[in-house]
Motif scaffolding. Sequence first.
Motif, PDB file in Angstrom:
ATOM      1  N   HIS A  27       0.810  -1.232   0.000  1.00  0.00           N
ATOM      2  CA  HIS A  27       0.000   0.000   0.000  1.00  0.00           C
ATOM      3  C   HIS A  27       0.843   1.283   0.000  1.00  0.00           C
ATOM      4  O   HIS A  27       0.654   2.148   0.835  1.00  0.00           O
ATOM      5  CB  HIS A  27      -0.949   0.016   1.197  1.00  0.00           C
ATOM      6  N   ILE A  28       1.774   1.380  -0.925  1.00  0.00           N
ATOM      7  CA  ILE A  28       2.596   2.600  -0.918  1.00  0.00           C
ATOM      8  C   ILE A  28       1.960   3.698  -1.775  1.00  0.00           C
ATOM      9  O   ILE A  28       1.303   3.436  -2.776  1.00  0.00           O
ATOM     10  CB  ILE A  28       4.055   2.351  -1.383  1.00  0.00           C
ATOM     11  N   SER A  29       2.189   4.919  -1.338  1.00  0.00           N
ATOM     12  CA  SER A  29       1.758   6.092  -2.096  1.00  0.00           C
ATOM     13  C   SER A  29       2.901   7.083  -2.124  1.00  0.00           C
ATOM     14  O   SER A  29       3.714   7.115  -1.203  1.00  0.00           O
ATOM     15  CB  SER A  29       0.549   6.758  -1.431  1.00  0.00           C
ATOM     16  N   LYS A  30       2.938   7.842  -3.182  1.00  0.00           N
ATOM     17  CA  LYS A  30       3.958   8.880  -3.281  1.00  0.00           C
ATOM     18  C   LYS A  30       3.412  10.086  -4.018  1.00  0.00           C
ATOM     19  O   LYS A  30       2.733   9.959  -5.029  1.00  0.00           O
ATOM     20  CB  LYS A  30       5.181   8.345  -4.019  1.00  0.00           C
ATOM     21  N   ASN A  31       3.739  11.252  -3.480  1.00  0.00           N
ATOM     22  CA  ASN A  31       3.328  12.501  -4.141  1.00  0.00           C
ATOM     23  C   ASN A  31       4.548  13.325  -4.489  1.00  0.00           C
ATOM     24  O   ASN A  31       5.513  13.362  -3.739  1.00  0.00           O
ATOM     25  CB  ASN A  31       2.466  13.347  -3.198  1.00  0.00           C
ATOM     26  N   PHE A  32       4.480  13.975  -5.659  1.00  0.00           N
ATOM     27  CA  PHE A  32       5.408  15.062  -5.948  1.00  0.00           C
ATOM     28  C   PHE A  32       4.582  16.327  -5.822  1.00  0.00           C
ATOM     29  O   PHE A  32       3.704  16.564  -6.640  1.00  0.00           O
ATOM     30  CB  PHE A  32       5.960  14.966  -7.376  1.00  0.00           C
ATOM     31  N   GLU A  33       4.832  17.121  -4.808  1.00  0.00           N
ATOM     32  CA  GLU A  33       3.997  18.296  -4.539  1.00  0.00           C
ATOM     33  C   GLU A  33       2.535  17.846  -4.472  1.00  0.00           C
ATOM     34  O   GLU A  33       2.195  17.055  -3.612  1.00  0.00           O
ATOM     35  CB  GLU A  33       4.196  19.369  -5.625  1.00  0.00           C
ATOM     36  N   ASN A  34       1.723  18.345  -5.420  1.00  0.00           N
ATOM     37  CA  ASN A  34       0.311  17.965  -5.376  1.00  0.00           C
ATOM     38  C   ASN A  34      -0.027  16.802  -6.305  1.00  0.00           C
ATOM     39  O   ASN A  34      -1.157  16.330  -6.338  1.00  0.00           O
ATOM     40  CB  ASN A  34      -0.568  19.172  -5.735  1.00  0.00           C
ATOM     41  N   LEU A  35       0.983  16.365  -7.038  1.00  0.00           N
ATOM     42  CA  LEU A  35       0.738  15.306  -8.005  1.00  0.00           C
ATOM     43  C   LEU A  35       0.913  13.942  -7.347  1.00  0.00           C
ATOM     44  O   LEU A  35       1.961  13.648  -6.778  1.00  0.00           O
ATOM     45  CB  LEU A  35       1.727  15.456  -9.168  1.00  0.00           C
ATOM     46  N   LYS A  36      -0.121  13.118  -7.437  1.00  0.00           N
ATOM     47  CA  LYS A  36      -0.019  11.768  -6.872  1.00  0.00           C
ATOM     48  C   LYS A  36       0.591  10.849  -7.920  1.00  0.00           C
ATOM     49  O   LYS A  36      -0.057  10.524  -8.909  1.00  0.00           O
ATOM     50  CB  LYS A  36      -1.404  11.269  -6.461  1.00  0.00           C
ATOM     51  N   VAL A  37       1.830  10.440  -7.704  1.00  0.00           N
ATOM     52  CA  VAL A  37       2.488   9.599  -8.713  1.00  0.00           C
ATOM     53  C   VAL A  37       2.262   8.124  -8.462  1.00  0.00           C
ATOM     54  O   VAL A  37       2.205   7.338  -9.401  1.00  0.00           O
ATOM     55  CB  VAL A  37       4.011   9.836  -8.791  1.00  0.00           C
ATOM     56  N   LEU A  38       2.175   7.742  -7.213  1.00  0.00           N
ATOM     57  CA  LEU A  38       1.867   6.345  -6.896  1.00  0.00           C
ATOM     58  C   LEU A  38       0.679   6.335  -5.943  1.00  0.00           C
ATOM     59  O   LEU A  38       0.662   7.055  -4.945  1.00  0.00           O
ATOM     60  CB  LEU A  38       3.073   5.660  -6.229  1.00  0.00           C
ATOM     61  N   LYS A  39      -0.318   5.526  -6.298  1.00  0.00           N
ATOM     62  CA  LYS A  39      -1.537   5.511  -5.481  1.00  0.00           C
ATOM     63  C   LYS A  39      -1.792   4.107  -4.956  1.00  0.00           C
ATOM     64  O   LYS A  39      -2.212   3.229  -5.702  1.00  0.00           O
ATOM     65  CB  LYS A  39      -2.732   5.963  -6.329  1.00  0.00           C
TER      66      LYS A  39
END
Lengths: 270, 213
Positions: A27-39
């Motif tokens: 269940h990993i998530s990653k954001n660049f600023e406001n952009l969700k790159v991994l959901k």
Amino acid sequence: MDIRQENRVKGNQKASDADIHMIQVKHISKNFENLKVLKDISLEVKKGEVISIIGPSGSGKSTLLRCLNHLEKIDKGIIEIEGKPIVSYQNGKKINISESDIRTRCKKIGMVFQSFNLFPHKTVLENIIEAPMVVNKIEKEKAIKIAKSLLDKVGLSDKRDVYPTQISGGQKQRVAIARALAMNPDIMLFDEPTSALDPELVGEVLKVMKDLVKDEMTMIVVTHEMAFAKEVSDRVIFMNEGKIIEQAYPEKLFANPEHPRIKTFLEKMI
Amino acid sequence: MSYITNITGFILQGSIITLKLYAVTIIFSIPLGVVCALGKISKSKGIKVLLELYTWIFRGTPLLLQLFFTYYGLPIFGIKLTQFQAASLTFIFNYGAYFTEIFRGGIESIDKGQYEAAKALGLNYRQTMMKIILPQALKRVLPPTSNEAITLIKDTALVAAIGMGDILRAAKEVLTRDFKITSFVVAGVIYLLLTSVVVIFFKKLEKKYSVYE
């Protein structure tokens, strides 16, 4: 028997030691600023498994791969290498893992980059022996011996004393593979390894990668080489907009994808 | 001719001060620049602000003013330095500030992929810097460093302003004694020779490091 068939046989054997997870992503998530790159991505990789990650640009393929050896930081979830976490969030709180623990665990992972990233101030041989000597404190003679056999493996024994600028892109990438292998990794990550190459040089790199598949290396390959993904993968993962929308045996995913997005993508690729 | 030999001998005595100051400045300001450059790219905000202040002041005010401040100003605060100490300290910090910016630029010009490759191979920060980044940065900073090294030779002439007997001061003494311009020509030639040595040294160094590109 071609590699794929061999793989199938291997795959069946692999199912028996399915409990060995080389990589576990929860269940990993990653954001660049406001952009969700991994959901909310979850993924398990078994020992000896070969996984291809495909999908359109900006879908998060490379980012996912880079998270696996801590080149990118995640904002949520857990990543474990051979059962040990390199990053872990629980109830929104980051669990502290020391830098040296992270480094030790990530040492099991070798990585090959799209842009090779060879060290330009070092010869081919020096590129390969640097990390074993500096990180693992291996003696120079021993490191050279290992490097020589690896250069032999990737077919570049005659280039050992030249600098990276003096060799072709395909040769550079083969050196980069040898350099990663010199650290004796259990897992190899390939981030679009042939995307920066002239078409005629792609084959020599893919051949070296196929040799690794034969050696039963655990591999995750982000690629646009559909034929390669089809031929060598045990599993193909399709990513779109930061999510894994389908993962399946290559025959199934390429011939009969469930998701319409994959169909349109594959049609464009061919 | 014997006049020229005579005054050359006298002026060359002045060059001892020049060379001593030059050596001390180079030996200390370059490592100072490397350390400060690493500090400037570090994550610590406090260190960054401090170093920003340092380079801002030392690059933003005249070297001569700094020299006056160290030699005439510091005694007010109870710090009394000899001429040579004051000159060395000022030159080291002044040139250190320039080297800081040169090296910072050099380090930052190295592709981010180099850090990633080093990290993926298990190198820690120190190993990455020492083995991968700094050797490459060194090559890139050679031309601007060479410029600074040449400028430094000429800047040492400023110490005459606090009464030190360097090349220029010796030449001026001869001039006031003999009312002949010859001594300045001799001084000019000596400076030219010194800078030529530096130029040749850096050319050799650049050649040595050009093998991989």
